[in-house]
Each structure stands twice: as C-alpha cells, then as structure tokens.
Design a protein around this motif. Structure first.
Motif, PDB file in Angstrom:
ATOM      1  N   LEU A   8       3.622  34.910  29.047  1.00 16.82           N
ATOM      2  CA  LEU A   8       2.536  34.804  27.727  1.00 16.82           C
ATOM      3  C   LEU A   8       1.196  35.787  28.034  1.00 16.82           C
ATOM      4  N   ALA A   9       1.085  35.132  29.204  1.00 21.41           N
ATOM      5  CA  ALA A   9      -0.480  36.108  29.864  1.00 21.41           C
ATOM      6  C   ALA A   9      -0.347  37.423  30.074  1.00 21.41           C
ATOM      7  N   LYS A  10       0.479  37.791  30.290  1.00 21.79           N
ATOM      8  CA  LYS A  10       0.839  39.617  30.863  1.00 21.79           C
ATOM      9  C   LYS A  10       0.948  40.374  29.302  1.00 21.79           C
ATOM     10  N   THR A  11       1.933  39.634  28.890  1.00 24.11           N
ATOM     11  CA  THR A  11       2.687  40.307  27.802  1.00 24.11           C
ATOM     12  C   THR A  11       1.640  40.414  26.344  1.00 24.11           C
ATOM     13  N   LEU A  12       0.717  38.984  26.538  1.00 25.96           N
ATOM     14  CA  LEU A  12      -0.729  39.227  25.160  1.00 25.96           C
ATOM     15  C   LEU A  12      -1.741  40.193  25.913  1.00 25.96           C
ATOM     16  N   LYS A  22      -3.384  51.668  22.027  1.00 25.78           N
ATOM     17  CA  LYS A  22      -2.663  50.488  20.945  1.00 25.78           C
ATOM     18  C   LYS A  22      -2.136  50.363  19.411  1.00 25.78           C
ATOM     19  N   LYS A  23      -3.412  51.410  18.724  1.00 26.47           N
ATOM     20  CA  LYS A  23      -3.400  50.852  17.780  1.00 26.47           C
ATOM     21  C   LYS A  23      -2.249  52.247  17.330  1.00 26.47           C
ATOM     22  N   ARG A  24      -1.675  52.887  18.193  1.00 26.32           N
ATOM     23  CA  ARG A  24      -0.060  53.961  18.055  1.00 26.32           C
ATOM     24  C   ARG A  24       0.735  52.754  18.029  1.00 26.32           C
ATOM     25  N   THR A  60      -3.600  39.743   9.156  1.00 30.18           N
ATOM     26  CA  THR A  60      -4.833  40.651   9.039  1.00 30.18           C
ATOM     27  C   THR A  60      -4.910  40.896  10.938  1.00 30.18           C
ATOM     28  N   GLN A  61      -4.965  39.637  11.068  1.00 26.90           N
ATOM     29  CA  GLN A  61      -5.332  40.197  13.585  1.00 26.90           C
ATOM     30  C   GLN A  61      -4.802  41.057  13.958  1.00 26.90           C
ATOM     31  N   ALA A  62      -4.738  41.678  14.290  1.00 26.75           N
ATOM     32  CA  ALA A  62      -3.368  42.864  15.771  1.00 26.75           C
ATOM     33  C   ALA A  62      -4.335  42.524  17.027  1.00 26.75           C
ATOM     34  N   GLN A  63      -3.957  41.073  17.201  1.00 21.66           N
ATOM     35  CA  GLN A  63      -4.964  41.008  18.636  1.00 21.66           C
ATOM     36  C   GLN A  63      -4.014  41.725  19.886  1.00 21.66           C
ATOM     37  N   TYR A 102       5.604  41.803  16.897  1.00 24.47           N
ATOM     38  CA  TYR A 102       4.465  42.703  15.361  1.00 24.47           C
ATOM     39  C   TYR A 102       3.127  42.579  16.361  1.00 24.47           C
ATOM     40  N   TYR A 103       2.234  42.833  16.362  1.00 25.68           N
ATOM     41  CA  TYR A 103       0.744  42.870  16.262  1.00 25.68           C
ATOM     42  C   TYR A 103       0.098  42.294  15.740  1.00 25.68           C
TER      43      TYR A 103
END
Length: 416
Positions: free
Chosen positions: A151-155, A168-170, A231-234, A262-263
């Motif tokens: 979780l820590a690394k992938t997020l 990140k937006k791409r 709405t939150q693409a964190q 997904y984001y």
C-alpha cells in the motif's frame, strides 16, 4: 494467435496453444495440460502446466502459468451486463506498474494480448487464497508488513507526492476505468441504500435493508465518500483489494486481480482490506470451535488491522521524508493532516465495504458459508452495525485504536 487475432473466448485447446507460443516458459516438446479454474465474477481463468511421468498434476509441476481472459460481460450475471474488454489492459498495466515497485508482492506478468483481452502470469498454486485461510484460522505473521509495504509504495509513488505531477496526470488518463468504476459506484455507494434489483439481502435481515434506505445521516456520510471516489484522483488504486484478491503463505504475499484499478482516494484500498479482516473477525462465531479459540483469533485479526495501518503510516512517512517530489508538500503540518485524512477515508470506505457485502450483490464466503441460520443472521447484523458505525464516525477518527474499539464493542453488543 497473432496480433490480428479476432477476439473470442478461449477454450482449453486455445489456452494450450497460446502457452506453447510464449517464449521462455515451456520447452517446445513439453507435454502440457490445461484446466479451467476460474470461479470469479468477471473472467475466464485457465491454468496450463507441464506434465511428465513424474509430475502428472499441477501441484507437482515445476512449470505452470495462469491465463486470465476478460469476457465482454459480467460472468456472474451474463450477457445482459456488458463490460469493456479494456479492463484486461488496465489489469496488465497495473500489475506491471506494481511489479516495478514491489515485485515480490505481485505475480509476474509474461504476456498481455490486447486482441484476446488476456494476461498470462505466474501461477500461484502453492499459495492459499487469504479468505479461505482465514476461515481455517491460519496465521500469517508477515501479512501486515507485506500489505503495508504494498500500500505505501504503490500509493505514494503513483501520487503527486512521489511522481512528477504532469506524469501523474498522464497516468490518470491511462487508467481511466469508467465501466468498472461504475460497478463500484453502484454496488457500494448507491444500491445498498435503495430498493435496487442488484441487492441480495437475506429475508431475515430485510428490516436492516429498509433502515439503510431511511437513514439520512448515514447516506450523507456515504455521499461524501462517494464524492471523493468520483472526483479525487489521489493515487493509482488496486480498486478491489479484498482477501479474495490475495494469495498467501505464512512467508509470502501476492496481490492479484487489479482490473478495477483507477486513480482514486488512497483510503479506498486501505479500507477494503480492513473491512474484509473485520468481516472475518465477526464470522469467527462460526469458524472458531470454542470461545477461547474465538477470542484469541479475533484479537489476532484486530491486531492485524492495527498493524496494517501503523506500518503503512510509518512506511508512507518515510517515503515522504526521503522521496517527496513536491517542495510545498514539506510544509510543516501538511504530512500529519494528509495522513489523518487518509485514515479517516480508510475507515469510511471500510464501513461502506462491510455494508455492501451483507446486503449488496456480492457477499463474502466468511459469512455466507455459515450454515447455522441464527449465527449467520447475528454475524450479518453485527457487520452492518459496525459498518454503519465506521461510516458515521469516519470524519472524527484520529487513531486506528478507535476502529478497534468500535469493532470490539460492536461484536460484544450484537453477538452477546
């Protein structure tokens, strides 16, 4: 099966031929056997393995692969519920992205075929599906450490904290997943709170389903969580991180099936695994043979929940301190505020997940397999009580210990 291959659902013979053509897996003269093993809701899954006079089954074969093919509809429902085949691309790319960060925690990907919408990956037959292992009261001493690292690394490294914001937006664009997100949006954040034909509620607890549809305060909290999901693409999420999406041994953990990737808000993934551990904790009224065994295993599972959050937070803070790419993220107090919000989101999403697993379309075997109808009903009512409590308290949470206390009180109160 070339790049121009027209999509069709594979049969066993197709799967064997495909396996033969993957470079570096099987020898050209190998004798191969294939079996369809999929029991999920959305896909075809085949295991192909090499046999010889000494190894005649998959458990003994040293060379085995899994072929997972997306169907153009939800297998659990049928062709009346169409689905995009692009989810196979998303799953493959998510596995590859996760593999770059935590290669020891995900299966190796050998091939992605876009025309057939399939992914070929490492077979994990030597592992146990975690849900089944917990129902047998197995112990997994390294799981909290492993899933916290995952979780820590992938997020972190898919967020604006650990990744250049333009890159990140791409990535957000690459992992747009509207069809599978729609499933989540409906089944978790809508159907349980209305008279939806998708709901699957036992007659014994229909009163609970009616209460959900009338609880305006609860629905307000669910809507706030739904808004973040929309709405939150964190960060790049796994999107369906439950104990049925984890293969495990006492020494090793492998996270599978990120086709819902997904984001979205980080807490959604964290909350999903917490919810499933709490559901198993509740179900131990059936799976544990006596009161002392039950007490010990429940304490073990709730400690696992505590350890997952604490180890995640520690690792995430360390990654932030050493690898953050946004100078402004080093502002005093921001890290603490950020992680408090992630904890609160995690608790809220855990509650939503618990509710949907009791009255929604897809349940969990931990509770649904309880043969004693009275025990099952108590487990269902306990899960709903705790789930609603977590949703209602999520914006006030300051510590994971509050979650443990809520679970302990809920179990003691409903199952007394």
């Amino acid at each position: 099966m070339t790049k121009s291959t027209v999509y069709r659902p594979l049969c066993i013979e197709d799967a064997v031929q495909l396996a033969r053509n993957i470079e570096g897996v099987f020898s050209p003269t190998a004798s191969l056997r294939c079996e369809e093993i999929g029991d999920g809701n959305l896909n075809l899954v085949f295991r192909v393995y090499e046999i010889s006079k000494d190894t005649t089954d998959s458990a003994l074969s040293p060379r085995r692969i899994i072929i997972k093919q997306a169907l153009p509809y939800a297998k659990v429902v049928g062709e009346s519920w169409p689905l995009t085949l692009d989810r196979a691309r998303i799953e493959s790319q998510a596995l590859i992205a996760q593999g770059q960060l935590v290669p020891h925690l995900v299966p190796k990907v050998y091939l992605y075929n876009p025309d057939l919408a399939l992914t070929v990956m490492e077979d994990l037959s030597d592992y146990t599906i975690m849900r089944a292992g917990l129902m047998q009261r197995n112990l997994y001493p390294l799981f909290a450490e492993h899933i916290a690292e995952f979780l820590a690394k992938t997020l972190f490294f898919s967020s604006d904290l650990g990744l250049n914001q333009q890159d990140k937006k791409r990535n957000v664009e690459r992992f747009i997943n509207p069809e599978l997100c729609k499933i989540t949006e409906d089944l978790i954040f809508d159907d349980p709170y209305t008279a939806s034909p998708n709901n699957n509620c036992d007659a014994a607890i229909e009163d609970e389903l009616k209460k959900l549809s009338q609880d305006c305060g609860l629905q307000f909290e669910v809507m706030l969580l739904r808004e973040k999901f929309l709405t939150q693409a964190q960060a790049l999420l796994h999107g369906d991180l439950h104990t049925g999406s984890i293969f495990i041994t006492p020494e090793s953990t492998k996270v599978i099936d990120p086709e819902f990737a997904y984001y979205g808000p980080m807490g959604f993934d964290i909350g999903a695994i917490i919810a499933n551990l709490i559901l198993n904790t509740i179900s131990q009224e059936h799976w544990s043979a006596d009161e002392e065994t039950r007490r010990q295993y429940r304490a073990y599972l709730l400690q696992m929940v505590r350890d997952i959050w604490n180890q995640f937070e520690s690792r995430f803070r360390s990654l932030w301190d050493n690898h953050v790419v946004d100078r402004m993220a080093q502002t005093d107090g921001y890290q603490d505020t950020y992680l408090t919000r992630v904890l609160q989101d995690s608790v809220g999403y855990a509650g939503c997940k618990m509710i949907r697993r009791i009255v929604g379309l897809a349940h969990v075997a931990d509770i649904d397999s309880i043969s004693d109808l009275h025990v099952r009903e108590r487990a269902q009512r306990t899960a709903l009580f705790i789930g609603k409590s977590l949703v209602n308290m999520n914006r006030r949470i300051q510590s994971i210990d509050e979650v443990i206390t809520a679970c302990e009180h809920g179990i003691a109160g409903v199952q007394a």
